[in-house]
Design an enzyme around this catalytic site. Structure first.
Site, PDB file in Angstrom:
ATOM      1  N   GLY A 230       0.840  -1.195   0.000  1.00  0.00           N
ATOM      2  CA  GLY A 230       0.000   0.000   0.000  1.00  0.00           C
ATOM      3  C   GLY A 230       0.869   1.235   0.000  1.00  0.00           C
ATOM      4  CB  SER A 231       0.082   4.724   0.729  1.00  0.00           C
ATOM      5  OG  SER A 231      -0.479   4.567   2.002  1.00  0.00           O
ATOM      6  CB  VAL A 234      -0.696   2.859   5.309  1.00  0.00           C
ATOM      7  CG1 VAL A 234      -1.253   1.661   6.068  1.00  0.00           C
ATOM      8  CG2 VAL A 234      -1.775   3.932   5.155  1.00  0.00           C
ATOM      9  N   GLY A 235       2.421   2.086   5.274  1.00  0.00           N
ATOM     10  CA  GLY A 235       3.461   1.055   5.420  1.00  0.00           C
ATOM     11  C   GLY A 235       4.387   1.356   6.587  1.00  0.00           C
ATOM     12  CD  GLU A 252       7.536  -5.054  -1.651  1.00  0.00           C
ATOM     13  OE1 GLU A 252       7.828  -4.038  -2.312  1.00  0.00           O
ATOM     14  OE2 GLU A 252       8.380  -5.862  -1.265  1.00  0.00           O
ATOM     15  CB  CYS A 286       3.385  -0.047  -6.900  1.00  0.00           C
ATOM     16  SG  CYS A 286       3.545  -1.729  -7.460  1.00  0.00           S
TER      17      CYS A 286
END
Ligand code: NAD
Length: 482
Positions: A230-231, A234-235, A252, A286
């Site tokens: 995800g972004s 958030v990661g 990732e 991505c």
């Protein structure tokens, strides 16, 4: 609301109604009036029930022989292959992926499951000479246990599966929390798992928001592995919780992927693959190309070709087999991209005008746009925009091009167009990216090759291929003495 399907969780092999009564509309990005489903917001208790089911299923799944686990994965692949057309259409509708790419993603899921079915029966461990005479020393690989998978919406089947398939192949059990924007596809995936007769509790899907259901999963004590895509924002939060709990994790995240066009490049190929990498699926991969660094001596020739290629890519509708560019995922993404461009007011080279077709106004379509970055440090050149916007930079020579390419917080994917081997080798050694191409698109990756990035694009170990075994297993060193 009554006619719209309300999604349920898939826990312990059964469909369970959500505990709460708060719902998120799952909107078709091609047509805002089409509500596909209502997604439960989910409660922490739903996440806990899913983890409990996965923990109960673990004991029998982890001791199942590899060939038996492989058989389940082959069966799952067969179910997905048999429902390929329905799954691709549902994907196009829910996440705005042009149907040709949606079909490609479903086909890839079948390959992923078959690959990991093979991995489940591959030899594991090694024999290591022991200091004690006549002792047998060897390594085993054991599953981590229950793993939590938190996934984005843009590859709504492939990302959950490229995590779940290796997790299951190596004896883990799974709780998947999909994005709210691709919840229907996750429910369809659970349907296929049920049709393949995976044992109850081995693969669970719990819907809801990241802060509530996601956090409850990350903090559940039975969860021993976390795989997130995800972004970057958030990661980073996911990684912090995992590190605090000392649980294995991989994150990732985003990219600001680059194409370098050298002075000796095949400009037609470079233009075609840059346009495709930047604009297909509205740049919402991505690995999508968002920057192109052009050798100054070919700038004008390349831009003329790029313009022709970008203008030739058909914009939706997503059910048209020729469509290449669909809508953005949501009204929010559309508003945010519009605002970012309006605030920065970059020089627009071409694109940016939607055709006068009312169909494109019903959804969140954004016309492919090519801009000139003011500098490599300009905010638009630094931030992931996640839309069909490509920015150009000009370089004096190869080293300058590589320096510009490396000047972002990300390092996921890069490509260089050249006909010179020495140029290619110098770039391969110096580019800061996990996926490095020469004369290719920045997007797409073979399911059996390691996948992940440098710097802010990834943390923890790579996904896919042999890297997946490293992530989803623990090594146990055993010594048996005479
Ligand atoms: P997102 O970060 O908004 O959401 C991803 C997932 O995290 C969703 O399931 C979401 O509900 C969950 N989440 C949100 N907040 C959370 C929290 N506090 N705790 C736990 N979980 C939480 O990303 P998105 O908009 O769904 O996806 C787009 C992003 O994903 C882009 O940045 C893109 O680059 C990235 N992406 C990366 C890869 C890769 O492999 N590197 C692949 C695809 C997408």
């Amino acid at each position: 609301m009554a006619d719209v399907i309300r999604l349920r969780h898939f826990i312990d092999g059964t469909w369970r109604a959500a505990s709460g009564d708060r719902w998120i509309p799952d909107v078709n990005p091609s047509d805002a009036a089409d509500i596909i489903a209502h997604v439960p917001e989910g409660e922490a208790s739903d996440a806990h029930a899913a983890v409990e089911a996965a923990a109960s299923a673990l004991e029998s799944w982890r001791v199942l022989a590899g060939p038996a686990r492989a058989e389940y994965l082959h069966r799952w692949a067969a179910v997905i292959a048999a429902r390929a057309d329905e799954l691709a259409r549902a994907m196009a509708r829910e996440v705005g992926k042009p149907i040709a790419e949606a079909r490609g993603e479903v086909a890839r899921c079948v390959v992923i499951l078959r690959y990991y079915a093979g991995e489940a029966v591959r030899e594991v461990g090694s024999v290591i000479p022991a200091q004690v005479p006549n002792a047998l020393q060897f390594t085993l690989r054991e599953p981590l246990g229950v793993v939590a998978l938190i996934t984005p919406w843009n590859f709504p089947l492939a990302i959950p599966l490229w995590k779940a398939a290796p997790a299951l192949a190596f004896g883990n059990t799974v709780v998947l929390k999909p994005s709210e924007a691709s919840a229907s596809m996750a429910s369809l995936l659970a349907e296929t798992a049920a049709a393949a007769e995976l044992p109850p509790g081995v693969f669970n899907v719990v819907h809801g928001t990241g802060p509530t259901v996601g956090t409850a999963l990350l903090r559940a004590s039975a969860v021993r592995g976390i795989s997130f895509t995800g972004s970057s924002a958030v990661g980073a939060a996911v990684a912090a919780i995992a590190a605090e709990r000392n649980v294995r994790y991989q994150t990732e995240m985003g990219g600001k992927n680059v194409v370098i066009v050298a002075g000796d490049a095949d400009l037609d190929a470079a233009a075609a693959l840059t346009a495709s990498g930047a604009m297909r699926y509205a740049g919402q991969k991505c690995t999508a190309t968002s920057r192109v660094v052009i050798a100054k001596e070919v700038e004008q020739d390349f831009l003329a070709r790029l313009r022709a290629q970008v203008e030739a890519l058909p914009l939706g509708p997503v059910d048209d087999p020729a469509a290449a560019v669909g809508p953005l995922i949501s009204e929010r993404s559309h508003a945010s991209l519009t605002r970012s461009l309006a605030e920065a007011a970059p020089e627009r080279l071409f694109g940016g005008e939607l055709p006068h077709d009312p169909r494109f106004r019903r959804g969140f379509y954004f016309a492919p746009t090519v801009i000139r970055f003011e500098s490599a440090d300009a905010p638009l050149a630094q931030r992931e925009l996640f839309g069909p916007v490509l920015g150009t930079l000009v370089a004096d020579d190869l080293d300058h091009a590589i320096a510009l390419a490396n000047r972002t917080p990300y390092g996921l994917s890069a490509s260089l167009f050249t006909r010179d081997l020495r140029t290619a080798l110098r770039y391969v050694q110096r580019i800061e990216a996990g996926l490095v191409r020469v004369n290719g698109d920045t997007t797409g990756v073979d399911p059996h090759a390691p996948f992940g990035g440098f710097k802010g694009s990834s943390s923890g170990s790579r996904e896919q291929g042999p890297a997946a075994r490293e992530f989803y297993t623990e090594i146990k060193t055993v010594q048996i003495n005479p």
